[in-house]
Design an enzyme around this catalytic site. Structure first.
Site, short mmCIF file in Angstrom:
data_model
loop_
_atom_site.label_atom_id
_atom_site.label_comp_id
_atom_site.label_asym_id
_atom_site.label_seq_id
_atom_site.Cartn_x
_atom_site.Cartn_y
_atom_site.Cartn_z
N ASP A 28 0.85 -1.19 0.00
CA ASP A 28 0.00 0.00 0.00
C ASP A 28 0.89 1.24 0.00
O ASP A 28 1.89 1.31 0.70
CB ASP A 28 -0.92 -0.01 1.24
CG ASP A 28 -2.06 0.99 1.11
OD1 ASP A 28 -3.23 0.55 1.03
OD2 ASP A 28 -1.80 2.21 1.08
N ILE A 29 0.49 2.24 -0.78
CA ILE A 29 1.27 3.47 -0.91
C ILE A 29 1.23 4.32 0.36
O ILE A 29 2.12 5.14 0.60
CB ILE A 29 0.77 4.27 -2.14
CG1 ILE A 29 1.85 5.18 -2.69
CG2 ILE A 29 -0.50 5.04 -1.84
CD1 ILE A 29 1.52 5.75 -4.08
N ASN A 82 -12.73 -3.18 3.00
CA ASN A 82 -13.71 -2.11 3.15
C ASN A 82 -14.74 -2.22 2.03
O ASN A 82 -14.38 -2.45 0.87
CB ASN A 82 -13.01 -0.75 3.10
CG ASN A 82 -12.05 -0.57 4.27
OD1 ASN A 82 -12.33 -1.02 5.38
ND2 ASN A 82 -10.93 0.09 4.02
N GLY A 88 -15.97 2.68 4.15
CA GLY A 88 -14.78 3.50 3.90
C GLY A 88 -13.99 3.09 2.68
O GLY A 88 -12.79 3.37 2.57
N GLN A 89 -14.66 2.42 1.74
CA GLN A 89 -13.97 1.99 0.52
C GLN A 89 -13.71 3.18 -0.40
O GLN A 89 -14.64 3.90 -0.76
CB GLN A 89 -14.81 0.94 -0.22
CG GLN A 89 -14.10 0.36 -1.43
CD GLN A 89 -14.92 -0.75 -2.11
OE1 GLN A 89 -16.07 -0.99 -1.76
NE2 GLN A 89 -14.31 -1.41 -3.08
N HIS A 95 -10.49 -5.42 -2.83
CA HIS A 95 -9.14 -5.59 -2.29
C HIS A 95 -9.20 -5.94 -0.82
O HIS A 95 -10.11 -5.52 -0.11
CB HIS A 95 -8.29 -4.33 -2.50
CG HIS A 95 -8.90 -3.06 -1.99
ND1 HIS A 95 -9.89 -2.40 -2.68
CD2 HIS A 95 -8.68 -2.34 -0.87
CE1 HIS A 95 -10.24 -1.31 -2.01
NE2 HIS A 95 -9.54 -1.25 -0.89
N HIS A 97 -6.88 -5.59 2.58
CA HIS A 97 -5.70 -5.04 3.24
C HIS A 97 -5.11 -6.16 4.10
O HIS A 97 -5.84 -6.82 4.85
CB HIS A 97 -6.09 -3.88 4.15
CG HIS A 97 -6.71 -2.72 3.44
ND1 HIS A 97 -6.01 -1.57 3.12
CD2 HIS A 97 -7.97 -2.50 2.99
CE1 HIS A 97 -6.81 -0.71 2.51
NE2 HIS A 97 -8.01 -1.25 2.41
P1 5GP Z 1 -9.82 1.46 0.54
O1 5GP Z 1 -9.93 2.73 1.34
O2 5GP Z 1 -10.51 1.56 -0.79
O3 5GP Z 1 -10.18 0.23 1.31
O4 5GP Z 1 -8.25 1.29 0.28
C1 5GP Z 1 -7.61 1.77 -0.85
C2 5GP Z 1 -6.13 1.70 -0.54
O5 5GP Z 1 -5.42 1.89 -1.74
C3 5GP Z 1 -5.63 2.78 0.44
O6 5GP Z 1 -5.06 2.17 1.58
C4 5GP Z 1 -4.61 3.56 -0.38
O7 5GP Z 1 -3.48 3.97 0.37
C5 5GP Z 1 -4.24 2.58 -1.48
N1 5GP Z 1 -3.82 3.19 -2.72
C6 5GP Z 1 -4.47 4.18 -3.39
N2 5GP Z 1 -3.81 4.50 -4.52
C7 5GP Z 1 -2.71 3.69 -4.56
C8 5GP Z 1 -1.63 3.55 -5.49
O8 5GP Z 1 -1.55 4.22 -6.52
N3 5GP Z 1 -0.68 2.62 -5.20
C9 5GP Z 1 -0.74 1.84 -4.07
N4 5GP Z 1 0.24 0.96 -3.90
N5 5GP Z 1 -1.75 1.95 -3.18
C10 5GP Z 1 -2.71 2.86 -3.42
#
Ligand code: 5GP
Length: 110
Positions: A28-29, A82, A88-89, A95, A97
């Protein structure tokens, strides 16, 4: 197209952990734990709620492989998916985590 589709196509770089024909895992970034990896299917599926249960079973096995690869299978880890607005998606591509590498807290969820 979502950011994860661009990562799957190689249009956006990622720090890859593990890959097979069906799934991809990458760091994750914006890590929320010492180890924070995302595991995604390569096909477009919006979220856990709309995902095929057989595919989720295979994804579970893939997540177990990822945990083993980064040596958190014995120490323990957390998986979170999420779903939708209240969940909180942010990225509308299924995906999980995978969080580990230290003692995780469980608070401030709302
Ligand atoms: P969500 O909030 O949808 O469950 O999680 C999305 C996740 O994707 C977040 O933790 C966010 O940091 C990660 N993310 C968003 N854009 C990028 C990206 O360009 N590269 C990587 N490696 N992670 C990303």
């Amino acid at each position: 197209m979502t950011i994860f589709e661009k990562i799957i196509k190689g249009e956006i770089p990622c720090k890859k952990v593990l890959e097979n024909d069906e799934f991809l895992a990458f760091y994750d970034i914006n890590p929320k734990a010492p180890i924070h990896i995302l595991a995604i299917p390569k096909v477009c599926v919006k979220d856990f709620d709309t995902a095929d249960s057989m595919m989720l079973g295979r994804l579970s096995g893939f997540i177990q492989e990822v945990a083993k690869k980064v040596n958190i299978d014995k120490s323990g880890y957390r998986i979170i998916s999420n779903i939708g607005s209240d969940g909180g998606q942010e990225v509308p591509h299924l995906h999980f985590h995978i969080l580990g590498g230290g003692k995780l807290k469980w608070e401030n969820l709302v």
